[in-house]
Design a protein around this motif. Sequence first.
Motif, PDB file in Angstrom:
ATOM      1  N   ILE A 177       0.833  -1.204   0.000  1.00  0.00           N
ATOM      2  CA  ILE A 177       0.000   0.000   0.000  1.00  0.00           C
ATOM      3  C   ILE A 177       0.868   1.256   0.000  1.00  0.00           C
ATOM      4  CG2 ILE A 177      -1.683   1.330   1.347  1.00  0.00           C
ATOM      5  CD1 ILE A 177      -2.745  -1.440   2.342  1.00  0.00           C
ATOM      6  N   ARG A 178       1.923   1.267   0.835  1.00  0.00           N
ATOM      7  CA  ARG A 178       2.811   2.427   0.861  1.00  0.00           C
ATOM      8  C   ARG A 178       3.471   2.652  -0.503  1.00  0.00           C
ATOM      9  NH1 ARG A 178       4.277   0.351   5.869  1.00  0.00           N
ATOM     10  NH2 ARG A 178       6.178  -0.581   5.046  1.00  0.00           N
ATOM     11  N   ALA A 179       3.895   1.566  -1.148  1.00  0.00           N
ATOM     12  CA  ALA A 179       4.586   1.686  -2.428  1.00  0.00           C
ATOM     13  C   ALA A 179       3.669   2.229  -3.518  1.00  0.00           C
ATOM     14  CB  ALA A 179       5.144   0.326  -2.847  1.00  0.00           C
ATOM     15  N   LEU A 180       2.399   1.845  -3.487  1.00  0.00           N
ATOM     16  CA  LEU A 180       1.489   2.161  -4.578  1.00  0.00           C
ATOM     17  C   LEU A 180       0.690   3.439  -4.353  1.00  0.00           C
ATOM     18  CD1 LEU A 180       0.089  -1.410  -5.350  1.00  0.00           C
ATOM     19  CD2 LEU A 180       2.023  -0.237  -6.408  1.00  0.00           C
ATOM     20  N   ALA A 181       0.696   3.955  -3.119  1.00  0.00           N
ATOM     21  CA  ALA A 181      -0.172   5.080  -2.787  1.00  0.00           C
ATOM     22  C   ALA A 181       0.111   6.310  -3.650  1.00  0.00           C
ATOM     23  CB  ALA A 181      -0.022   5.429  -1.306  1.00  0.00           C
ATOM     24  N   ASN A 182       1.379   6.573  -3.948  1.00  0.00           N
ATOM     25  CA  ASN A 182       1.739   7.781  -4.704  1.00  0.00           C
ATOM     26  C   ASN A 182       2.435   7.445  -6.018  1.00  0.00           C
ATOM     27  OD1 ASN A 182       0.847   9.658  -2.625  1.00  0.00           O
ATOM     28  ND2 ASN A 182       2.622   8.947  -1.451  1.00  0.00           N
ATOM     29  N   GLY A 183       2.158   6.254  -6.543  1.00  0.00           N
ATOM     30  CA  GLY A 183       2.814   5.842  -7.771  1.00  0.00           C
ATOM     31  C   GLY A 183       2.139   6.392  -9.015  1.00  0.00           C
ATOM     32  N   THR A 184       2.713   6.061 -10.165  1.00  0.00           N
ATOM     33  CA  THR A 184       2.166   6.466 -11.458  1.00  0.00           C
ATOM     34  C   THR A 184       1.114   5.457 -11.891  1.00  0.00           C
ATOM     35  OG1 THR A 184       4.278   7.461 -12.068  1.00  0.00           O
ATOM     36  CG2 THR A 184       2.724   6.994 -13.852  1.00  0.00           C
ATOM     37  N   HIS A 185      -0.139   5.906 -11.998  1.00  0.00           N
ATOM     38  CA  HIS A 185      -1.257   5.021 -12.296  1.00  0.00           C
ATOM     39  C   HIS A 185      -1.451   4.886 -13.802  1.00  0.00           C
ATOM     40  CE1 HIS A 185      -3.229   4.843  -8.167  1.00  0.00           C
ATOM     41  NE2 HIS A 185      -2.174   5.606  -8.008  1.00  0.00           N
ATOM     42  N   SER A 186      -1.578   3.644 -14.254  1.00  0.00           N
ATOM     43  CA  SER A 186      -1.854   3.364 -15.659  1.00  0.00           C
ATOM     44  C   SER A 186      -3.125   2.527 -15.740  1.00  0.00           C
ATOM     45  CB  SER A 186      -0.687   2.602 -16.298  1.00  0.00           C
ATOM     46  OG  SER A 186       0.503   3.349 -16.224  1.00  0.00           O
ATOM     47  N   PRO A 187      -4.265   3.143 -16.107  1.00  0.00           N
ATOM     48  CA  PRO A 187      -5.502   2.364 -16.216  1.00  0.00           C
ATOM     49  C   PRO A 187      -5.349   1.218 -17.199  1.00  0.00           C
ATOM     50  CG  PRO A 187      -5.950   4.726 -16.327  1.00  0.00           C
ATOM     51  CD  PRO A 187      -4.459   4.563 -16.418  1.00  0.00           C
ATOM     52  N   VAL A 188      -5.914   0.076 -16.848  1.00  0.00           N
ATOM     53  CA  VAL A 188      -5.849  -1.103 -17.709  1.00  0.00           C
ATOM     54  C   VAL A 188      -6.935  -0.994 -18.761  1.00  0.00           C
ATOM     55  CG1 VAL A 188      -6.096  -3.613 -17.791  1.00  0.00           C
ATOM     56  CG2 VAL A 188      -4.891  -2.523 -15.876  1.00  0.00           C
ATOM     57  N   GLY A 342     -12.545  -0.061  -7.368  1.00  0.00           N
ATOM     58  CA  GLY A 342     -11.342  -0.182  -8.165  1.00  0.00           C
ATOM     59  C   GLY A 342     -10.284  -1.064  -7.542  1.00  0.00           C
ATOM     60  N   VAL A 343      -9.405  -1.570  -8.398  1.00  0.00           N
ATOM     61  CA  VAL A 343      -8.346  -2.490  -8.000  1.00  0.00           C
ATOM     62  C   VAL A 343      -7.008  -1.953  -8.497  1.00  0.00           C
ATOM     63  CG1 VAL A 343      -7.514  -4.873  -8.093  1.00  0.00           C
ATOM     64  CG2 VAL A 343      -9.978  -4.414  -8.206  1.00  0.00           C
ATOM     65  N   VAL A 344      -6.021  -1.937  -7.608  1.00  0.00           N
ATOM     66  CA  VAL A 344      -4.658  -1.519  -7.951  1.00  0.00           C
ATOM     67  C   VAL A 344      -3.774  -2.756  -7.898  1.00  0.00           C
ATOM     68  CG1 VAL A 344      -2.705  -0.044  -7.338  1.00  0.00           C
ATOM     69  CG2 VAL A 344      -5.046   0.777  -6.995  1.00  0.00           C
ATOM     70  N   VAL A 345      -3.035  -3.033  -8.964  1.00  0.00           N
ATOM     71  CA  VAL A 345      -2.275  -4.278  -9.037  1.00  0.00           C
ATOM     72  C   VAL A 345      -0.787  -4.010  -9.237  1.00  0.00           C
ATOM     73  CG1 VAL A 345      -4.122  -5.788  -9.827  1.00  0.00           C
ATOM     74  CG2 VAL A 345      -2.837  -4.462 -11.497  1.00  0.00           C
ATOM     75  N   CYS A 346       0.013  -4.943  -8.730  1.00  0.00           N
ATOM     76  CA  CYS A 346       1.457  -4.924  -8.921  1.00  0.00           C
ATOM     77  C   CYS A 346       1.939  -6.373  -8.895  1.00  0.00           C
ATOM     78  CB  CYS A 346       2.144  -4.095  -7.822  1.00  0.00           C
ATOM     79  SG  CYS A 346       2.016  -4.805  -6.155  1.00  0.00           S
ATOM     80  N   GLY A 347       3.239  -6.579  -8.935  1.00  0.00           N
ATOM     81  CA  GLY A 347       3.788  -7.929  -8.902  1.00  0.00           C
ATOM     82  C   GLY A 347       4.053  -8.465 -10.295  1.00  0.00           C
ATOM     83  N   LEU A 348       4.784  -9.577 -10.351  1.00  0.00           N
ATOM     84  CA  LEU A 348       5.203 -10.129 -11.645  1.00  0.00           C
ATOM     85  C   LEU A 348       4.038 -10.550 -12.534  1.00  0.00           C
ATOM     86  CD1 LEU A 348       8.379 -12.217 -10.750  1.00  0.00           C
ATOM     87  CD2 LEU A 348       8.244 -10.188 -12.210  1.00  0.00           C
ATOM     88  N   ARG A 371       3.207   1.992 -10.849  1.00  0.00           N
ATOM     89  CA  ARG A 371       4.653   1.861 -10.649  1.00  0.00           C
ATOM     90  C   ARG A 371       5.119   3.026  -9.769  1.00  0.00           C
ATOM     91  NH1 ARG A 371       9.519   1.012 -14.980  1.00  0.00           N
ATOM     92  NH2 ARG A 371       8.175  -0.757 -15.488  1.00  0.00           N
ATOM     93  N   PRO A 372       5.801   2.736  -8.650  1.00  0.00           N
ATOM     94  CA  PRO A 372       6.345   3.817  -7.822  1.00  0.00           C
ATOM     95  C   PRO A 372       7.364   4.637  -8.615  1.00  0.00           C
ATOM     96  CG  PRO A 372       6.354   1.727  -6.640  1.00  0.00           C
ATOM     97  CD  PRO A 372       6.023   1.411  -8.061  1.00  0.00           C
ATOM     98  N   PRO A 373       7.379   5.960  -8.437  1.00  0.00           N
ATOM     99  CA  PRO A 373       8.347   6.797  -9.165  1.00  0.00           C
ATOM    100  C   PRO A 373       9.794   6.382  -8.937  1.00  0.00           C
ATOM    101  CG  PRO A 373       6.666   8.154  -8.135  1.00  0.00           C
ATOM    102  CD  PRO A 373       6.440   6.763  -7.644  1.00  0.00           C
ATOM    103  N   ALA A 374      10.111   5.873  -7.736  1.00  0.00           N
ATOM    104  CA  ALA A 374      11.490   5.482  -7.439  1.00  0.00           C
ATOM    105  C   ALA A 374      11.941   4.280  -8.257  1.00  0.00           C
ATOM    106  CB  ALA A 374      11.638   5.181  -5.948  1.00  0.00           C
ATOM    107  N   LEU A 375      10.990   3.568  -8.883  1.00  0.00           N
ATOM    108  CA  LEU A 375      11.330   2.403  -9.705  1.00  0.00           C
ATOM    109  C   LEU A 375      11.145   2.683 -11.194  1.00  0.00           C
ATOM    110  CD1 LEU A 375       9.554  -0.387  -7.591  1.00  0.00           C
ATOM    111  CD2 LEU A 375      11.916   0.416  -7.414  1.00  0.00           C
ATOM    112  N   ALA A 376      10.941   3.950 -11.542  1.00  0.00           N
ATOM    113  CA  ALA A 376      10.629   4.303 -12.927  1.00  0.00           C
ATOM    114  C   ALA A 376      11.777   3.999 -13.883  1.00  0.00           C
ATOM    115  CB  ALA A 376      10.263   5.791 -13.016  1.00  0.00           C
ATOM    116  N   HIS A 377      13.009   3.978 -13.384  1.00  0.00           N
ATOM    117  CA  HIS A 377      14.168   3.775 -14.252  1.00  0.00           C
ATOM    118  C   HIS A 377      14.448   2.305 -14.548  1.00  0.00           C
ATOM    119  CE1 HIS A 377      15.560   3.304 -10.148  1.00  0.00           C
ATOM    120  NE2 HIS A 377      16.661   2.727 -10.575  1.00  0.00           N
ATOM    121  N   LEU A 378      13.681   1.400 -13.933  1.00  0.00           N
ATOM    122  CA  LEU A 378      13.936  -0.029 -14.082  1.00  0.00           C
ATOM    123  C   LEU A 378      13.052  -0.630 -15.173  1.00  0.00           C
ATOM    124  CD1 LEU A 378      14.059  -1.001 -10.300  1.00  0.00           C
ATOM    125  CD2 LEU A 378      15.973  -0.426 -11.804  1.00  0.00           C
TER     126      LEU A 378
END
Length: 396
Positions: A177-188, A342-348, A371-378
């Motif tokens: 939840i902490r990781a996704l709260a302020n991340g970049t949202h991409s609607p599916v 709504g549903v927010v998803v992450c993981g492989l 995707r969290p901004p801190a992981l945007a470069h990966l």
Amino acid sequence: MARMLSTGKKKTVVGLDIEAGSVAAAEVSSNGHVAVTKFGDLALPSGVFRDGEVRDAAALSEALKELFAKNKLSRSVRLGLASQRVAVRVLRLPAIDDRKELQTAIRFQAQDLIPMPVDQAVLDWQVVGHTPGGGGERMLDVVVVAARREAVRGLIAALRQAGLRPVGVDLSAFGMIRALANGTHSPVGTGAYVDAPGTATPPDEDRIAEHLGGEGSAAAGSASEPESDGRPESARLYCSLGDVTNVAVARGSACLFTRVCPFGLEGMAQRLAERRQLTLEHARQWLGHVGLEAAVEGVEGDPEIVVAARDSLSEGVSRLVDELRLTLEYYGAQDGAVPVDGVVVCGLGITIPGLVERLQHELAQRFEVVRPPALAHLDDATAARLTVSYGLGLEE
């Protein structure tokens, strides 16, 4: 949520997420600016870690030594817990200003609600809201987390054997939840996916919009409006699609409910490996290669493996849909449950073509990949695997 077994704050902490098939670590630095400075992941041999608990402490410790040495990671670690033996409950209590008295009241109430003796549990709690009682009195909503003490001790022992310094233990769901709260949202989107060889399922935008109330409707408009205390009126379902499926219902940043579904990518890979006599690693690769978007006739590779991979994915996604429906129904039946919008998803799992689109179609809930901004470069796969680790490394 205050960290379970916390021993203090560190400016640089490694969030550690252990699953059945791999362990992932993200070193998070927070000197006025949050950044992932180092990271890494490593495959685990089968049977080392299962159902959220250590099965082979020596093998896990050796894997951790290799991971941390190879990537030159800090030894200060915050570990995530994701197990069916962790219980999360929401209590409603009369407002008590004295913290010690409140803690006593919480422990007393919790013993009737958590599925383990309180004296055998590591217990943590946090006040997440205030609610007027039936007589106008002030009530507190409190989230209580309980984990079996021996399971936590087993994980801590494995970390220390690897030369690591645990600075805290947290629920993986809270890190998510902490990781996704302020991340970049991409609607599916509702693009087509393939459910069976040669058969495409059409988009179902109208069905999803109808479930959410439709654009411009009262239901859709009220979903994002905050209450007087600043919290959003509705909650969201957060879902980490990994070896197991970790789900949480959160209102803003406050977790109201969480559970670990024992089925996930590991189960799909095992099914394919058994069918075609593959290693688990090769089975995982085939799942990602085949996906659910293209007709099997157009997928390169051994036709029998391609069909088996598609079948494993289709069957697995159907089971995931059942698990997510069960989660929503169980949470919705609780007293004081907040509507989920709504549903927010992450993981492989989000890297498997067509999988998230299929889940969105079956659940008729709007999905977003974050995707969290801190992981945007990966790259996509690395960022997906590190999302929970990153959240565990974050300070509240």
